[in-house]
Write a protein that holds these residues in place. Structure first.
Motif, PDB file in Angstrom:
ATOM      1  N   LYS A 166       0.837  -1.188   0.000  1.00  0.00           N
ATOM      2  CA  LYS A 166       0.000   0.000   0.000  1.00  0.00           C
ATOM      3  C   LYS A 166       0.871   1.236   0.000  1.00  0.00           C
ATOM      4  N   THR A 167       0.273   2.358  -0.408  1.00  0.00           N
ATOM      5  CA  THR A 167       0.954   3.634  -0.233  1.00  0.00           C
ATOM      6  C   THR A 167       0.891   4.009   1.239  1.00  0.00           C
TER       7      THR A 167
ATOM      8  N   MET B 252       5.878   3.821   0.624  1.00  0.00           N
ATOM      9  CA  MET B 252       5.093   2.603   0.467  1.00  0.00           C
ATOM     10  C   MET B 252       5.335   1.707   1.668  1.00  0.00           C
TER      11      MET B 252
ATOM     12  N   PRO C 122      -4.398   0.540   6.756  1.00  0.00           N
ATOM     13  CA  PRO C 122      -4.923   0.649   5.394  1.00  0.00           C
ATOM     14  C   PRO C 122      -6.229   1.434   5.389  1.00  0.00           C
ATOM     15  N   TYR C 123      -6.370   2.324   4.434  1.00  0.00           N
ATOM     16  CA  TYR C 123      -7.554   3.161   4.225  1.00  0.00           C
ATOM     17  C   TYR C 123      -7.659   4.327   5.205  1.00  0.00           C
TER      18      TYR C 123
ATOM     19  N   SER D 103      -3.911   6.298   2.858  1.00  0.00           N
ATOM     20  CA  SER D 103      -3.004   5.154   2.746  1.00  0.00           C
ATOM     21  C   SER D 103      -3.741   4.051   1.994  1.00  0.00           C
ATOM     22  N   THR D 104      -3.346   3.842   0.737  1.00  0.00           N
ATOM     23  CA  THR D 104      -4.183   3.108  -0.218  1.00  0.00           C
ATOM     24  C   THR D 104      -3.537   1.805  -0.687  1.00  0.00           C
ATOM     25  N   PRO D 105      -4.230   0.682  -0.539  1.00  0.00           N
ATOM     26  CA  PRO D 105      -3.734  -0.576  -1.095  1.00  0.00           C
ATOM     27  C   PRO D 105      -3.555  -0.489  -2.611  1.00  0.00           C
ATOM     28  N   LEU D 106      -2.479  -1.115  -3.082  1.00  0.00           N
ATOM     29  CA  LEU D 106      -2.156  -1.145  -4.508  1.00  0.00           C
ATOM     30  C   LEU D 106      -2.147  -2.585  -5.006  1.00  0.00           C
TER      31      LEU D 106
ATOM     32  N   VAL E 169     -10.354   6.439  -3.545  1.00  0.00           N
ATOM     33  CA  VAL E 169     -10.244   5.181  -2.805  1.00  0.00           C
ATOM     34  C   VAL E 169     -11.583   4.450  -2.777  1.00  0.00           C
TER      35      VAL E 169
ATOM     36  N   ASP F 157     -11.127  -5.221  -1.833  1.00  0.00           N
ATOM     37  CA  ASP F 157     -10.031  -4.906  -0.918  1.00  0.00           C
ATOM     38  C   ASP F 157      -8.739  -5.539  -1.426  1.00  0.00           C
TER      39      ASP F 157
ATOM     40  N   PHE G  94      -6.023  -5.301  -0.155  1.00  0.00           N
ATOM     41  CA  PHE G  94      -5.172  -5.567   1.020  1.00  0.00           C
ATOM     42  C   PHE G  94      -5.775  -6.678   1.884  1.00  0.00           C
TER      43      PHE G  94
END
Length: 309
Positions: A177-178, A184, A246-247, A258-261, A285, A294, A296
Motif C-alpha cells: 500500500k501507499t 510505500m 490501510p484506508y 493510505s491506499t492498497p495497490l 479510494v 479490498d 489488502f
C-alpha cells in the motif's frame, strides 16, 4: 469564542453527539469534518477488518492539518461505554504509565466517534488481542519504505518489487500500500515463533538489500545516511510501534489516503508511470474499492511461518 455547534445522530442503533461538522480540517482542498466522518462511514466495510482487535493510536488534529496535533494512545477514557477497550502494557512510557487503556475500533459508530474527535489518522500494531484482552503474537510483517531526499515513490516501487521477490521466495504472500504520504509499505500475513521474530527477520532482509545496493537502500535510521536512498524501516515490527492502517486518511494538505495497490501498479511505476497515479484522495479510494474490492485482504492470503533467523 463561540460554543461548538452540536447535534445528535443515530448510527447503527448507537446515539452519539457530533460537533462543528462544517469545520474545515484540510484547508487546501476545503475538506470538512463532515466529509471526514462521511469517508470513514463509507470505507468502514474494508477498513474495520484491518483494525479489528488491534489497539488504536489516534493522531488528532482538532484545529485541522495546519494546526497542532497530538498522538493519543490512552484514549479509552474519552470513549462511550459501547466502544470496546483493552488495557495493554506500556513499558518505558515517557509518562511513567505501566499500562494504557486503548480503544478497539469494531463498528461504524466507533469510527464516527473517533472522526468527530478529529482523529484523522488511525495507527495500529502488527498484533491483535484475544477475546480476553491478552496480546497475541504478531500476525503481520511490515516493511516501511521511506524515501530520503532526492527520492520518491518510484524508488520505493523498485525496492518494494525486490522485497516481494524475497518474501515470495520465503513462502510469504505479500501485499502493498501507499503510506498516503511519500512512501510505500509492504506487508505479509505471518506466523512467528516469538514477539521479536518479525523484527529479526525484517532487519536481516533490510541489511541484505542494503548490502546488495548500498547506493539505493539504507537500513539504518540516521538522517545523514538517507539522501538519495530508500530507508527500509524494519523497526515498525517492534511490538511497541504502530503503522498507519490501510484506508486511513493522512494529515496531509490534499487529504490523501493510505491506499492498497495492486502489484501491477507497482510494476507500472517501475516502468515509468506517473508518480501521481498512486496518490489517492477519499473519492478515488472509494471508487477503487467499488471496482477492485479490498486489494489488502490479508485474511484471504496465504499465511506462512517466518523463516528462522
Amino acid at each position: 469564542m463561540s460554543e461548538p455547534v452540536r447535534q445528535r445522530v443515530q448510527i447503527e442503533g448507537r446515539q452519539l453527539e457530533v460537533s462543528n461538522l462544517d469545520k474545515v480540517l484540510f484547508p487546501v482542498v476545503g475538506f470538512t469534518k463532515a466529509q471526514v466522518i462521511d469517508y470513514y462511514v463509507r470505507i468502514a466495510p474494508v477498513l474495520l477488518p484491518h483494525v479489528a482487535d488491534r489497539p488504536v493510536t489516534f493522531t488528532r488534529w482538532p484545529s485541522g492539518v495546519d494546526g497542532k496535533a497530538f498522538f493519543e494512545k490512552n484514549s479509552a477514557r474519552h470513549a462511550p461505554p459501547w466502544v470496546r477497550s483493552v488495557t495493554v502494557p506500556s513499558p518505558g512510557s515517557s509518562r511513567g504509565r505501566e499500562t494504557l487503556d486503548m480503544v478497539l475500533l469494531s463498528a461504524v459508530p466507533d469510527l464516527v466517534w473517533s472522526a468527530n474527535l478529529a482523529a484523522l489518522e488511525l495507527h495500529v500494531p502488527q498484533w491483535r488481542v484475544d477475546d480476553g484482552g491478552e496480546q497475541l503474537l504478531p500476525d503481520l510483517l511490515v516493511l516501511d519504505l521511506d524515501p530520503g531526499p532526492g527520492t520518491g515513490v518510484v524508488e520505493c516501487a523498485h525496492v518494494a518489487h525486490r522485497l516481494r521477490e524475497r518474501l515470495v521466495a520465503d513462502g510469504l504472500d505479500p501485499v502493498v500500500k501507499t503510506s498516503g504520504s511519500k512512501g510505500m509499505q509492504v506487508y505479509a500475513p505471518i506466523g512467528c515463533a516469538d514477539r521479536e521474530h518479525p523484527s529479526r527477520y525484517a532487519k536481516q532482509l533490510a541489511r541484505e538489500l542494503t548490502g546488495e545496493t548500498p547506493e539505493q537502500v539504507v537500513w539504518r535510521m540516521e538522517k545523514a545516511l538517507r539522501p538519495g536512498k530508500v530507508l527500509v524501516d524494519w523497526s515498525q515490527n517492534n511490538t511497541a510501534k504502530t503503522t498507519v492502517a490501510p484506508y486511513s486518511l493522512r494529515a496531509r494538505p490534499g487529504a490523501t489516503v493510505s491506499t492498497p495497490l495492486g502489484w501491477d501498479e507497482v510494476d507500472a511505476l517501475r516502468d515509468g508511470a506517473d508518480p501521481e497515479s498512486v496518490r489517492f484522495g477519499t473519492e478515488d479510494v472509494l471508487a477503487r474499492v467499488a471496482e477492485f474490492g479490498d486489494l489488502f485482504d490479508v485474511a484471504d492470503r496465504h499465511r506462512a511461518d517466518l523463516p528462522e533467523v
